[in-house]
Design an enzyme around this catalytic site. Structure first.
Site, PDB file in Angstrom:
ATOM      1  N   HIS A   1      92.589 -44.115  54.870  1.00 23.24           N
ATOM      2  CA  HIS A   1      93.306 -45.270  54.386  1.00 23.24           C
ATOM      3  C   HIS A   1      92.170 -46.481  54.121  1.00 23.24           C
ATOM      4  O   HIS A   1      91.143 -46.704  54.900  1.00 23.24           O
ATOM      5  CB  HIS A   1      94.231 -45.663  55.567  1.00 23.24           C
ATOM      6  CG  HIS A   1      95.497 -44.650  55.640  1.00 23.24           C
ATOM      7  ND1 HIS A   1      95.191 -43.485  56.167  1.00 23.24           N
ATOM      8  CD2 HIS A   1      96.633 -44.855  55.149  1.00 23.24           C
ATOM      9  CE1 HIS A   1      96.475 -42.965  56.124  1.00 23.24           C
ATOM     10  NE2 HIS A   1      97.225 -43.821  55.486  1.00 23.24           N
TER      11      HIS A   1
ATOM     12  N   ASP B   1      94.791 -44.521  50.748  1.00 20.68           N
ATOM     13  CA  ASP B   1      95.941 -44.857  50.637  1.00 20.68           C
ATOM     14  C   ASP B   1      95.968 -46.430  51.142  1.00 20.68           C
ATOM     15  O   ASP B   1      94.994 -46.900  51.862  1.00 20.68           O
ATOM     16  CB  ASP B   1      96.864 -44.277  51.542  1.00 20.68           C
ATOM     17  CG  ASP B   1      97.315 -43.002  50.939  1.00 20.68           C
ATOM     18  OD1 ASP B   1      96.698 -42.314  50.077  1.00 20.68           O
ATOM     19  OD2 ASP B   1      98.388 -42.191  51.560  1.00 20.68           O
TER      20      ASP B   1
ATOM     21  N   HIS C   1     105.680 -49.780  49.139  1.00 19.21           N
ATOM     22  CA  HIS C   1     105.411 -48.902  50.314  1.00 19.21           C
ATOM     23  C   HIS C   1     106.576 -48.709  51.185  1.00 19.21           C
ATOM     24  O   HIS C   1     106.552 -48.499  52.323  1.00 19.21           O
ATOM     25  CB  HIS C   1     104.309 -49.338  51.315  1.00 19.21           C
ATOM     26  CG  HIS C   1     103.355 -48.518  51.964  1.00 19.21           C
ATOM     27  ND1 HIS C   1     103.719 -48.326  53.402  1.00 19.21           N
ATOM     28  CD2 HIS C   1     102.764 -47.555  51.821  1.00 19.21           C
ATOM     29  CE1 HIS C   1     103.088 -47.326  53.773  1.00 19.21           C
ATOM     30  NE2 HIS C   1     102.355 -47.046  52.682  1.00 19.21           N
TER      31      HIS C   1
END
Length: 227
Positions: A191, A46, A101
């Site tokens: 991530h 992510d 986001h």
């Protein structure tokens, strides 16, 4: 107003606890694991792309011959289109993590859809392909978010294992969270950003393979008709 089923079934908890693939006619498809009994595992990253880090992740994946899924943030993608194009060119799934986001549950429905649309457009403009999967930032969602995701042509993709690599954990701690929770169909949340994730990645891949699992991207294992 929340859908009455959401109140009765506590949908987010139900999905995450059962870790099953669900198809909800009102809201669209949601899954937090690959619906399979085969030894398949998906690595997902992510929040990227992040120049200086994303290249290292892609280099390791290429070296290890692994396909993964990248949930990119639209505003980051348009700043580093070469990295997003490389993801696609090297056979990884490029997916939608919204444009700015934001926590989607705090937005009106039209702004939820705008977040998905802007990121869809950015990814398609760079790769030539519209993404199939969307992941709400922080995993924060409700019925309105799921409906907006479906209207945006996306399947909501959550995760089975949260490595918490964004909390300052060491590479060893990241690996241990995977070791404790690995099973067939697991979708692993990592991530694109923390250096510790890059440092842990070779050991993560080697451990998963030693346990007999094959690493796949979401495009490889979720058929288009299911999304």
């Amino acid at each position: 107003m929340k859908h009455p089923l959401l109140n009765r079934l506590a949908l987010p908890s139900l999905i995450l606890s059962l870790s099953l693939s669900l198809s909800l006619p009102a809201w669209g498809a949601v899954f937090s694991r690959i619906p399979t009994a085969d030894p398949l595992v998906a690595l997902t990253f992510d929040d990227g792309p992040h120049p200086g880090v994303t290249e290292r992740i892609l280099d390791l994946l290429r070296e290890k011959e692994v396909k993964a899924t990248f949930f990119v943030v639209g505003r980051m993608a348009v700043k580093s289109p070469d990295l997003v194009k490389r993801m696609a060119d090297e056979g990884h799934t490029v997916a939608n993590h919204t444009f700015y986001h934001n926590n989607l549950t705090t937005l009106p429905p039209e702004n939820m859809e705008l977040e998905w649309k802007l990121c869809n457009d950015a990814i398609e403009g760079i790769t030539g392909r519209r993404p199939r999967f969307g992941r709400p930032p922080g995993g924060q969602y409700n019925g309105e978010v799921l409906r907006a995701t479906k209207r945006s042509g996306l399947t909501t993709a959550l995760w089975t294992i949260n490595t918490a690599d964004y909390t300052g954990k060491t590479p060893q701690q990241i690996l241990r969270r995977i070791e404790r929770n690995l099973r067939c169909g697991a979708v692993i949340l990592l991530h694109d950003g923390p250096v510790e994730t890059v440092e842990a990645l070779p050991e993560i891949i080697d451990f998963i393979r030693r346990k007999g699992y094959r690493l796949v991207s979401l495009d490889e294992v979720i058929p288009p008709e299911a999304s």
